[in-house]
Scaffold this motif. Sequence first.
Motif, short mmCIF file in Angstrom:
data_model
loop_
_atom_site.label_atom_id
_atom_site.label_comp_id
_atom_site.label_asym_id
_atom_site.label_seq_id
_atom_site.Cartn_x
_atom_site.Cartn_y
_atom_site.Cartn_z
N ALA A 44 44.45 48.31 39.84
CA ALA A 44 44.85 47.44 41.19
C ALA A 44 42.69 47.23 41.45
O ALA A 44 41.77 47.11 40.44
N GLU A 45 42.65 46.31 42.07
CA GLU A 45 41.42 46.00 42.28
C GLU A 45 39.89 46.65 42.11
O GLU A 45 40.39 47.61 43.04
N GLY A 46 38.94 46.59 41.33
CA GLY A 46 37.94 47.73 41.45
C GLY A 46 38.06 48.45 40.02
O GLY A 46 37.49 49.77 40.06
N GLN A 47 39.66 48.77 39.92
CA GLN A 47 39.72 49.87 38.68
C GLN A 47 39.07 49.32 37.41
O GLN A 47 39.88 47.72 37.21
N THR A 48 38.73 50.19 36.70
CA THR A 48 39.95 50.35 34.68
C THR A 48 40.56 51.40 34.56
O THR A 48 40.77 52.37 35.36
N ASP A 108 38.09 54.42 39.77
CA ASP A 108 37.82 53.09 40.31
C ASP A 108 35.77 52.90 39.43
O ASP A 108 35.71 53.88 38.90
N ARG A 109 36.27 51.43 39.08
CA ARG A 109 35.30 51.20 38.25
C ARG A 109 33.79 51.30 38.77
O ARG A 109 33.05 52.42 37.78
#
Length: 114
Positions: A44-48, A108-109
């Motif tokens: 998802a957005e902001g994840q790694t 979450d990065r």
Amino acid sequence: MRHQVTDADTAIALGSGDVPVLGTPRLIAWLEAATVEAAAPFLAEGQTSVGTAIRVEHVRATRVGDHVEVSAFAPLEAEGRRLTFLVKAVDGTDTLVASGEIDRVLVDRERFLA
């Protein structure tokens, strides 16, 4: 992902042995890179994703100059944030070099780096 084995990839160069063949640490890095790519659609957005477990058998030596193709297949298991990928490596003659599983966890990065 296809890689050509160089002197820098050998067990000697990596300190994991004293023979001039593909070192297991480099092979693991290549396999893990394949899982990073395979995990991308699940982010998802902001994840790694981060690697958390490696269960791989390196069963065949590969000489300098030979090629190795590494693959990570869609998650065998997707439990919460954890993805388990089946991985394999074959040489230029399609002979199995390694196989196993690698786990990655979605994080979450920013929180992870904090």
